[in-house]
Enzyme design. Structure first.
Site, mmCIF file in Angstrom:
data_model
loop_
_atom_site.group_PDB
_atom_site.id
_atom_site.type_symbol
_atom_site.label_atom_id
_atom_site.label_comp_id
_atom_site.label_asym_id
_atom_site.label_seq_id
_atom_site.Cartn_x
_atom_site.Cartn_y
_atom_site.Cartn_z
ATOM 1 N N PHE A 79 0.589 -1.021 -0.033
ATOM 2 C CA PHE A 79 -0.083 0.026 -0.082
ATOM 3 C C PHE A 79 0.996 1.340 0.066
ATOM 4 O O PHE A 79 2.073 1.330 0.917
ATOM 5 C CB PHE A 79 -0.964 0.027 1.170
ATOM 6 C CG PHE A 79 -1.820 -1.219 1.301
ATOM 7 C CD1 PHE A 79 -2.939 -1.372 0.220
ATOM 8 C CD2 PHE A 79 -1.560 -2.243 2.159
ATOM 9 C CE1 PHE A 79 -3.640 -2.446 0.259
ATOM 10 C CE2 PHE A 79 -2.503 -3.253 2.254
ATOM 11 C CZ PHE A 79 -3.416 -3.587 1.426
ATOM 12 N N GLU A 80 0.440 2.196 -0.722
ATOM 13 C CA GLU A 80 1.351 3.200 -0.992
ATOM 14 C C GLU A 80 0.445 4.579 -0.757
ATOM 15 O O GLU A 80 -0.449 4.677 -1.649
ATOM 16 C CB GLU A 80 2.262 3.097 -2.183
ATOM 17 C CG GLU A 80 2.866 2.035 -2.628
ATOM 18 C CD GLU A 80 3.577 1.923 -3.718
ATOM 19 O OE1 GLU A 80 3.768 2.830 -4.450
ATOM 20 O OE2 GLU A 80 3.901 0.591 -4.381
ATOM 21 N N ASN A 81 1.104 5.666 -0.442
ATOM 22 C CA ASN A 81 0.686 7.099 -0.538
ATOM 23 C C ASN A 81 -0.828 7.370 0.155
ATOM 24 O O ASN A 81 -1.357 8.164 -0.184
ATOM 25 C CB ASN A 81 0.761 7.566 -2.027
ATOM 26 C CG ASN A 81 2.154 7.272 -2.615
ATOM 27 O OD1 ASN A 81 3.019 7.571 -2.110
ATOM 28 N ND2 ASN A 81 1.993 6.888 -3.756
#
Length: 252
Positions: A79-81
């Site tokens: 999971f990113e940003n």
């Protein structure tokens, strides 16, 4: 998913596992935008569903399994940003379900950005979830491999030492392994470095007891970069490349 894709994926998974490869299902990615779950009950429900879809086959389940009867070896969180909601509940429920199948070992991993603490995964990485390994993305960030200085015994920006400290003092699993995530070719994104940087970087990170190996993004990029993977593998310490189940892991 078309039935022919299901059959091919199932066959491929079983074949790779037969060759000693660990197959993880990585969820999330750069374009993921939902931000986790609205409630703990929703997180629990989805964890149970994922186990039905990709865990051991159950005669009591009517779920349509994308990989047929093939059973993966665990889950990876990329999971990113985003700030992810109710993720410890989700991850811990999956971990508890692992214990219901004694026929094999299941793993739980994450692929955080190298900047610490990681924005998206911090609620899980702060000691709330037991991880077996993390694949830290040392690219696309100001702490990435492009800032590694091979002429220096200490590093100002390249922060593997920060993640080693996390492994020993923050992680719920004090024996968690930290993989150095790198890009496999120039087309993988921002931050690819050739062997002249990668090889001394491996020598540097090998001094940390938490070091588990190298992750590359992604397989298609590495495939087109002739000789890169084999050279990286040869640079790994013997104790690492003999015990590591794979050196490739999808994490964008």
């Amino acid at each position: 998913m078309p039935s022919n894709c299901e059959a091919q994926n199932s066959e491929d998974i079983v074949t790779c596992q037969g060759l000693g490869k660990t197959i993880l299902l990585s969820t999330g990615g750069y374009t993921y935008s939902e931000g986790g779950f609205n409630s703990t009950s929703e997180a629990l429900q989805f964890a149970n569903l994922m186990w039905e879809l990709f865990g051991p086959v159950s005669n009591n389940s009517s779920a349509l399994r994308p990989f047929g009867t093939a059973v993966i070896d665990g889950f990876d969180f990329d999971f990113e940003n985003l700030v992810m909601n109710n993720m410890p509940t989700y991850a811990n429920q999956l971990r508890s379900l692992y214990s219901t199948d004694k026929s094999k070992t299941y793993y739980m991993t994450a692929a955080p950005q190298c900047a610490y603490p990681d924005t998206a995964d911090d609620s899980m990485l702060d000691g709330a979830v037991y991880f077996d390994a993390i694949f830290v993305q040392f690219y696309n960030n100001a702490c990435g491999l492009v800032y590694f200085d091979p002429s220096s015994a200490t590093q100002r920006f390249f922060n593997f030492n920060t993640w080693d400290n996390w492994a020993k003092n923050v992680s719920k699993n004090p024996n968690v392994k930290v993989y150095m995530g790198i890009e496999g070719n120039v087309g993988a994104g921002a931050g690819y470095e050739g062997l002249s940087i990668v090889e001394p970087a491996i020598t540097y990170v090998s001094q940390f007891s938490s070091f588990g190996g190298v992750m590359m993004w992604d397989a298609s990029q590495v495939w087109s970069n002739t000789g890169f993977l084999s050279s990286v593998y040869k640079t790994l310490p013997t104790s690492t490349n003999s015990s590591t189940t794979h050196t490739l892991q999808d994490a964008d």
